[in-house]
Design a protein around this motif. Structure first.
Motif, mmCIF file in Angstrom:
data_model
loop_
_atom_site.group_PDB
_atom_site.id
_atom_site.type_symbol
_atom_site.label_atom_id
_atom_site.label_comp_id
_atom_site.label_asym_id
_atom_site.label_seq_id
_atom_site.Cartn_x
_atom_site.Cartn_y
_atom_site.Cartn_z
ATOM 1 N N GLU A 106 0.831 -1.208 0.000
ATOM 2 C CA GLU A 106 0.000 0.000 0.000
ATOM 3 C C GLU A 106 0.860 1.251 0.000
ATOM 4 O O GLU A 106 0.555 2.237 -0.677
ATOM 5 C CB GLU A 106 -0.918 -0.027 1.225
ATOM 6 N N ALA A 107 1.957 1.221 0.771
ATOM 7 C CA ALA A 107 2.840 2.387 0.839
ATOM 8 C C ALA A 107 3.484 2.665 -0.513
ATOM 9 O O ALA A 107 3.575 3.821 -0.938
ATOM 10 C CB ALA A 107 3.912 2.160 1.902
ATOM 11 N N VAL A 108 3.931 1.619 -1.190
ATOM 12 C CA VAL A 108 4.590 1.784 -2.491
ATOM 13 C C VAL A 108 3.594 2.224 -3.551
ATOM 14 O O VAL A 108 3.877 3.090 -4.377
ATOM 15 C CB VAL A 108 5.283 0.469 -2.912
ATOM 16 N N GLN A 109 2.417 1.615 -3.530
ATOM 17 C CA GLN A 109 1.437 1.886 -4.579
ATOM 18 C C GLN A 109 0.706 3.217 -4.384
ATOM 19 O O GLN A 109 0.512 3.982 -5.335
ATOM 20 C CB GLN A 109 0.398 0.752 -4.607
ATOM 21 N N ASN A 110 0.317 3.516 -3.129
ATOM 22 C CA ASN A 110 -0.577 4.651 -2.902
ATOM 23 C C ASN A 110 -0.078 5.660 -1.878
ATOM 24 O O ASN A 110 -0.800 6.599 -1.537
ATOM 25 C CB ASN A 110 -1.965 4.141 -2.474
ATOM 26 N N GLY A 111 1.135 5.462 -1.342
ATOM 27 C CA GLY A 111 1.722 6.416 -0.421
ATOM 28 C C GLY A 111 0.913 6.612 0.850
ATOM 29 O O GLY A 111 0.252 5.693 1.332
ATOM 30 N N GLU A 112 0.945 7.830 1.381
ATOM 31 C CA GLU A 112 0.275 8.107 2.649
ATOM 32 C C GLU A 112 -1.229 7.922 2.550
ATOM 33 O O GLU A 112 -1.880 7.498 3.514
ATOM 34 C CB GLU A 112 0.612 9.515 3.133
ATOM 35 N N THR A 113 -1.803 8.220 1.391
ATOM 36 C CA THR A 113 -3.248 8.042 1.220
ATOM 37 C C THR A 113 -3.632 6.578 1.419
ATOM 38 O O THR A 113 -4.617 6.259 2.095
ATOM 39 C CB THR A 113 -3.704 8.512 -0.172
ATOM 40 N N GLY A 114 -2.836 5.697 0.818
ATOM 41 C CA GLY A 114 -3.111 4.272 0.964
ATOM 42 C C GLY A 114 -2.934 3.794 2.391
ATOM 43 O O GLY A 114 -3.736 3.000 2.900
ATOM 44 N N LEU A 115 -1.890 4.286 3.057
ATOM 45 C CA LEU A 115 -1.641 3.872 4.440
ATOM 46 C C LEU A 115 -2.767 4.329 5.353
ATOM 47 O O LEU A 115 -3.183 3.599 6.260
ATOM 48 C CB LEU A 115 -0.301 4.428 4.924
ATOM 49 N N ARG A 116 -3.273 5.539 5.130
ATOM 50 C CA ARG A 116 -4.361 6.048 5.976
ATOM 51 C C ARG A 116 -5.646 5.259 5.765
ATOM 52 O O ARG A 116 -6.543 5.269 6.630
ATOM 53 C CB ARG A 116 -4.591 7.532 5.695
ATOM 54 N N SER A 117 -5.767 4.602 4.615
ATOM 55 C CA SER A 117 -6.982 3.830 4.333
ATOM 56 C C SER A 117 -7.015 2.505 5.087
ATOM 57 O O SER A 117 -8.056 1.849 5.155
ATOM 58 C CB SER A 117 -7.097 3.561 2.831
ATOM 59 N N LEU A 118 -5.875 2.105 5.642
ATOM 60 C CA LEU A 118 -5.804 0.833 6.363
ATOM 61 C C LEU A 118 -6.261 1.049 7.797
ATOM 62 O O LEU A 118 -5.526 1.557 8.627
ATOM 63 C CB LEU A 118 -4.370 0.282 6.321
ATOM 64 N N GLU A 119 -7.464 0.671 8.084
ATOM 65 C CA GLU A 119 -8.029 0.849 9.418
ATOM 66 C C GLU A 119 -8.368 -0.506 10.024
ATOM 67 O O GLU A 119 -8.357 -1.535 9.346
ATOM 68 C CB GLU A 119 -9.279 1.728 9.365
ATOM 69 N N ALA A 120 -8.673 -0.482 11.298
ATOM 70 C CA ALA A 120 -9.008 -1.714 12.003
ATOM 71 C C ALA A 120 -10.304 -2.308 11.450
ATOM 72 O O ALA A 120 -11.209 -1.585 11.050
ATOM 73 C CB ALA A 120 -9.151 -1.447 13.492
ATOM 74 N N SER A 121 -10.370 -3.628 11.432
ATOM 75 C CA SER A 121 -11.565 -4.340 10.985
ATOM 76 C C SER A 121 -11.950 -5.364 12.044
ATOM 77 O O SER A 121 -11.088 -5.927 12.718
ATOM 78 C CB SER A 121 -11.302 -5.055 9.656
ATOM 79 N N MET A 122 -13.233 -5.613 12.152
ATOM 80 C CA MET A 122 -13.686 -6.645 13.069
ATOM 81 C C MET A 122 -13.109 -7.997 12.643
ATOM 82 O O MET A 122 -13.055 -8.313 11.460
ATOM 83 C CB MET A 122 -15.211 -6.715 13.078
ATOM 84 N N PHE A 123 -12.675 -8.750 13.636
ATOM 85 C CA PHE A 123 -12.119 -10.096 13.463
ATOM 86 C C PHE A 123 -10.745 -10.100 12.808
ATOM 87 O O PHE A 123 -10.251 -11.145 12.390
ATOM 88 C CB PHE A 123 -13.093 -11.014 12.709
ATOM 89 N N VAL A 124 -10.123 -8.914 12.713
ATOM 90 C CA VAL A 124 -8.704 -8.810 12.364
ATOM 91 C C VAL A 124 -8.015 -8.215 13.588
ATOM 92 O O VAL A 124 -8.208 -7.044 13.905
ATOM 93 C CB VAL A 124 -8.469 -7.919 11.138
ATOM 94 N N PRO A 125 -7.237 -9.005 14.327
ATOM 95 C CA PRO A 125 -6.700 -8.518 15.609
ATOM 96 C C PRO A 125 -5.716 -7.372 15.452
ATOM 97 O O PRO A 125 -4.938 -7.330 14.507
ATOM 98 C CB PRO A 125 -6.017 -9.761 16.195
#
Length: 438
Positions: free
Chosen positions: A176-195
């Protein structure tokens, strides 16, 4: 474009092993990542740190030392024309080894290993063996790899770390960092059932030290002698994860039933300790507790033999809102909404070292480890070990010396593995125990 050969990754590992300087290592990692295609990034990142799957995966290679030794010993049976393996080919084969199951799977695993090693040069074979056992010994940990990702993509290292904390998948973070930079990293948020990666604590010598560091007041909780768990509930479904992000739901159905009985029905992620207790209500040894966490058959029979108690101490997500940036005091208030009082960790908020010391005495007399001290305005920092949490335990120190060592066997062959520790009696050293890896 031509796929990156595995040999390039093996050479990188040797270069990383050859230097002890952190900046040189991150520069090497950054330069290597810049040469990769997008679909090579995740495999390369994982393989370099000796992993095939992200932390949140339960998959394992399940390849023992004897199996690998047989394969390596037959390494002379190579093909006439050696094919240069690529990073993606190695990664795909290792995944296939992990998913092999059922009748004949053991032989199939060996065949896959043989095909790989038959195509490798000595350097590649050495690094491949290290990857299989997850023991790279190149001085690159997860934190250093994150620095390399940040340097390569010119993104904020704190944002890269946060993305990993949310996903537990360093390969996905790198992509995500390589492909989309900070925008991509900020899109990675916590999800239910992903610890989420758990927040870690430093050590303090005394309650007074913690109170002083925290501006004159702190929360003190029992430090239970149990296993840390993260509980996710969405609707009627409950999943429970260990400190190492492994799904242990099936092994502790009694904890699942407790959580399903909470009156609060909104979605949440909470954290606590599962403690095994005996007939007298006191904690059982940690080894007994682990029998519960590793049991997959006749689970309810084990529930009767080793009952568990649940003690909760944090809320990370509630009703659609991630809480990790909220202060500890607010997260505790939300935890009180979610869970009945009987399931909350025993705690006090005080500015008195004497009161905290009395609580620690109570904790140890009840069979627990000591206390946790927490800054009232502290956020939850997944995967981070800072000074917002302290652990306080009664300790006794002893000066010892290494008086002997054993040569390792199996995959530790050629390494000194077990160290014998001794104390000076006045005339000679008396051996009092051993220390192992870790």
């Amino acid at each position: 474009m031509t796929e990156t050969p595995f040999k390039a990754l093996a050479l990188l590992c040797k270069d990383l092993e050859a230097t002890t300087k952190r900046k040189e290592k991150t520069a090497l990692i950054g330069a290597f990542l810049k040469k990769l295609e997008r679909d090579e990034i995740k495999p390369a990142i994982l393989l370099t740190i000796g992993a095939v799957f992200p932390e949140t995966s339960d998959k394992t290679l399940d390849v023992g030392w004897r199996t690998l030794k047989r394969v390596i010993d037959r390494g002379g049976q190579t093909t006439l024309f050696r094919h240069q393996l690529t990073i993606k080919e190695i990664y795909k084969t290792l995944q296939e080894i992990a998913t092999a199951s059922g009748e004949g799977s053991r032989r199939h695993k060996e065949q896959l290993l043989e095909r790989m090693f038959a195509q490798t040069e000595p350097l590649e074979a050495e690094i491949l063996a290290r990857i299989i056992f997850g023991e790279m010994r190149i001085g690159v940990n997860e934190g250093m790899m994150l620095e390399g990702i940040a340097e390569t993509t010119e993104t904020d290292p704190a944002l890269v770390r946060r993305a990993l904390m949310m996903t537990g998948d360093i390969g996905r973070v790198a992509e995500e960092a390589v492909q989309n930079g900070e925008t991509g990293l900020r899109s990675l948020e916590a999800s239910m059932f992903v610890p989420l990666k758990p927040m870690l604590a430093n050590t303090a010598e005394s309650p007074e030290e913690a109170i002083n560091d925290y501006g004159g007041e702190a929360a003190f909780e029992y430090k239970y002698d149990g296993a840390r768990i993260q509980i996710h509930r969405q609707g009627a479904e409950v999943r429970i994860f260990s400190r190492r992000l492994t799904d242990v739901t099936e092994s502790i159905p009694d904890i699942v039933e407790m959580v399903q009985g909470f009156p609060e029905k909104k979605d949440f992620i909470i954290e606590g300790e599962a403690v095994a207790v005996g007939e007298n209500g006191r904690p059982l040894p940690f080894q007994d507790l682990m029998r519960r966490f590793t049991r997959v058959n006749d689970v309810w029979e084990m529930v009767k033999q080793i009952p568990l108690r649940l003690y909760l101490f944090d809320a990370l997500y509630y009703d659609g809102e991630l809480l990790i940036d909220e202060p500890y005091s607010q997260r505790w208030s939300i935890l009180e909404k979610i869970a009945p009082q009987e399931y909350l960790s025993k705690r006090i908020i005080t500015s008195s070292p004497t009161e905290a010391a009395e609580l620690m005495d109570q904790a140890t007399e009840a069979g627990h480890e000591g206390l946790m001290a927490k800054r009232l305005d502290s956020p939850y920092s997944p995967g981070s070990r800072g000074k917002n949490w302290y652990k306080l335990k009664p300790v006794e120190t002893l000066d010892v010396v290494v008086v002997a060592a054993d040569w390792g066997s199996g995959r530790r062959r050629g390494w000194l593995s077990n160290y014998h520790l001794g104390v000076w009696s006045g005339s000679e050293y008396l051996v009092i125990g051993k220390t192992f890896k870790g």
